[in-house]
Write a protein that holds these residues in place. Structure first.
Motif, PDB file in Angstrom:
ATOM      1  N   MET A  21       0.853  -1.202   0.000  1.00  0.00           N
ATOM      2  CA  MET A  21       0.000   0.000   0.000  1.00  0.00           C
ATOM      3  C   MET A  21       0.882   1.242   0.000  1.00  0.00           C
ATOM      4  SD  MET A  21      -2.929   1.189   2.772  1.00  0.00           S
ATOM      5  CE  MET A  21      -3.957  -0.221   2.374  1.00  0.00           C
TER       6      MET A  21
ATOM      7  N   GLU B 218      -7.313   5.774  14.785  1.00  0.00           N
ATOM      8  CA  GLU B 218      -8.012   6.387  13.655  1.00  0.00           C
ATOM      9  C   GLU B 218      -7.060   7.235  12.817  1.00  0.00           C
ATOM     10  OE1 GLU B 218     -11.853   9.252  12.564  1.00  0.00           O
ATOM     11  OE2 GLU B 218     -11.474   8.699  14.643  1.00  0.00           O
TER      12      GLU B 218
ATOM     13  N   THR C  38      -9.802  11.116   1.418  1.00  0.00           N
ATOM     14  CA  THR C  38     -10.813  10.882   2.442  1.00  0.00           C
ATOM     15  C   THR C  38     -10.766  12.052   3.410  1.00  0.00           C
ATOM     16  OG1 THR C  38     -10.437   8.496   2.320  1.00  0.00           O
ATOM     17  CG2 THR C  38     -11.583   9.316   4.274  1.00  0.00           C
TER      18      THR C  38
ATOM     19  N   ASP D 132      -8.950  11.295  -4.753  1.00  0.00           N
ATOM     20  CA  ASP D 132      -7.853  10.617  -4.057  1.00  0.00           C
ATOM     21  C   ASP D 132      -7.857  10.859  -2.555  1.00  0.00           C
ATOM     22  OD1 ASP D 132      -7.115  13.280  -3.949  1.00  0.00           O
ATOM     23  OD2 ASP D 132      -5.081  12.983  -4.731  1.00  0.00           O
TER      24      ASP D 132
ATOM     25  N   THR E 136       0.462   6.985   3.045  1.00  0.00           N
ATOM     26  CA  THR E 136      -0.659   7.918   3.143  1.00  0.00           C
ATOM     27  C   THR E 136      -0.159   9.323   3.459  1.00  0.00           C
ATOM     28  OG1 THR E 136      -2.143   6.163   3.937  1.00  0.00           O
ATOM     29  CG2 THR E 136      -2.792   8.440   4.391  1.00  0.00           C
TER      30      THR E 136
ATOM     31  N   GLY F  43      -4.426   2.854   8.736  1.00  0.00           N
ATOM     32  CA  GLY F  43      -4.361   2.791   7.284  1.00  0.00           C
ATOM     33  C   GLY F  43      -5.635   3.358   6.683  1.00  0.00           C
ATOM     34  N   TRP F  44      -5.509   3.999   5.524  1.00  0.00           N
ATOM     35  CA  TRP F  44      -6.657   4.611   4.865  1.00  0.00           C
ATOM     36  C   TRP F  44      -6.729   4.112   3.428  1.00  0.00           C
ATOM     37  CZ3 TRP F  44     -10.266   7.503   7.360  1.00  0.00           C
ATOM     38  CH2 TRP F  44      -9.945   7.892   8.670  1.00  0.00           C
ATOM     39  N   PRO F  45      -7.958   3.983   2.893  1.00  0.00           N
ATOM     40  CA  PRO F  45      -8.115   3.383   1.566  1.00  0.00           C
ATOM     41  C   PRO F  45      -7.647   4.268   0.416  1.00  0.00           C
ATOM     42  CG  PRO F  45     -10.243   4.145   2.382  1.00  0.00           C
ATOM     43  CD  PRO F  45      -9.264   4.283   3.521  1.00  0.00           C
ATOM     44  N   ARG F  46      -7.521   5.568   0.651  1.00  0.00           N
ATOM     45  CA  ARG F  46      -7.087   6.495  -0.394  1.00  0.00           C
ATOM     46  C   ARG F  46      -5.733   7.096  -0.014  1.00  0.00           C
ATOM     47  NH1 ARG F  46     -12.957   9.529  -1.284  1.00  0.00           N
ATOM     48  NH2 ARG F  46     -14.036   7.708  -2.161  1.00  0.00           N
TER      49      ARG F  46
ATOM     50  N   VAL G  94      -5.534  11.717   3.198  1.00  0.00           N
ATOM     51  CA  VAL G  94      -6.610  11.857   4.183  1.00  0.00           C
ATOM     52  C   VAL G  94      -6.487  13.240   4.807  1.00  0.00           C
ATOM     53  CG1 VAL G  94      -5.247  10.671   5.972  1.00  0.00           C
ATOM     54  CG2 VAL G  94      -7.718  10.927   6.263  1.00  0.00           C
TER      55      VAL G  94
END
Length: 234
Positions: A1, A70, A31, A29, A4, A74-77, A80
Motif C-alpha cells: 500500500m 483512527e 478521504t 484521491d 498515506t 491505514g486509509w483506503p485512499r 486523508v
C-alpha cells in the motif's frame, strides 16, 4: 500500500474550515474526517456544547485512542484530510502531526468574533483557538518544520496550497452540492447551517463590523496571535 499523506487542518471557529473540508472531499484521491477529537475535547473540558450527549455517544472519547487507532490507521485512499479545531488538542501529544502536513486556517479577528458571538455571546481567548494555533505553530518550528497558514482566496490560494502539500490541484475542489454531506460530524445540524446552503467558495467580501467595547481586550489578544500566524501565510 502506498504511503498515506495525512493533512491536518488546525483551525479556529467560524473560519470556513467546514467549507475547506468539503473542498477536499471533492477529490477522488482524498478521504476527509470531521473533527475526530471533538468528543475528547467535550469530555476533558466538560463544556455543554449543542449536541454534547450525541457526540459523546457516537465518537471515541479518548483522544490518544483516536490518534492511535483512527488518525494513524491505514486509509483506503492516498490522501486523508483531518479537520481539527486547535483548542481540541488538550492533553494530546502533538507528535503525530510530524508524520503529515499541517495547515493553519486563520481569519481576520474582527470578522471571526462578529460571527462567533452569534453562537457564543461571551467568548474567551481559549474558545477562539488562536493561542493554541500559535503554540502549535511554535512547537512545529522547534521540530524543524515551517508551518503553513491560509487566508482563503479560492482558486489562486487552493492552487498554491495543493502545490505546498505536494498534491495536484483539482478544479472540483471549488464546488460541491448544497446540503448535508456524509463526512459531516453528528454536530453538523447545530453548527453547519450556513455551509449547507453553499455550493462552493464565494468571492470574499469583508464585512463592516463593530466589536463591542467589552470584547475589545479579547480582540486585541486575537489580533496579536493572528499577526504571528499570518507570517506563514501562503
Amino acid at each position: 500500500m502506498a504511503e498515506t499523506l495525512r493533512i491536518h487542518l488546525l483551525s479556529g471557529p467560524r473560519n470556513i474550515s467546514t467549507a475547506l473540508m468539503y473542498s477536499f472531499a471533492q477529490r477522488a484521491d482524498t478521504t476527509v474526517v470531521d473533527e475526530p477529537l471533538y468528543a475528547h475535547y467535550l469530555k476533558v473540558t466538560g463544556l455543554d456544547h449543542p449536541g454534547r450527549d450525541e457526540v459523546l455517544a457516537v465518537q471515541e472519547n479518548d483522544g490518544q485512542q483516536v490518534v492511535d487507532k483512527e488518525v494513524m490507521a491505514g486509509w483506503p485512499r492516498p490522501v486523508v484530510f483531518f479537520k481539527h479545531i486547535a483548542k481540541q488538542f488538550i492533553d494530546i501529544d502533538p507528535a503525530f502531526l510530524l508524520d503529515g502536513k499541517v495547515l493553519f486556517l486563520i481569519r481576520e479577528p474582527d470578522q471571526m468574533l462578529s460571527s462567533f458571538i452569534e453562537q457564543v455571546p461571551n467568548p474567551t481567548l481559549q474558545e477562539t483557538a488562536l493561542k493554541e494555533q500559535w503554540e502549535l505553530a511554535e512547537w512545529l518550528q522547534a521540530q524543524g518544520q515551517r508551518p503553513l497558514s491560509l487566508l482563503l482566496q479560492p482558486e489562486e490560494t487552493m492552487t498554491r496550497l495543493c502545490a505546498a502539500l505536494g498534491i495536484s490541484f483539482d478544479p472540483a475542489m471549488l464546488h460541491w452540492e448544497a446540503g448535508a454531506r456524509p463526512e459531516d460530524g453528528i454536530w453538523a445540524p447545530y453548527w453547519y447551517s450556513n455551509v449547507h446552503k453553499s455550493t462552493g467558495f464565494g468571492n470574499y467580501k469583508r464585512k463592516e463590523v463593530t466589536i463591542e467595547e467589552r470584547l475589545q481586550p479579547l480582540l486585541a489578544q486575537c489580533k496579536d496571535y493572528y499577526q504571528r500566524l499570518a507570517q506563514f501565510s501562503l
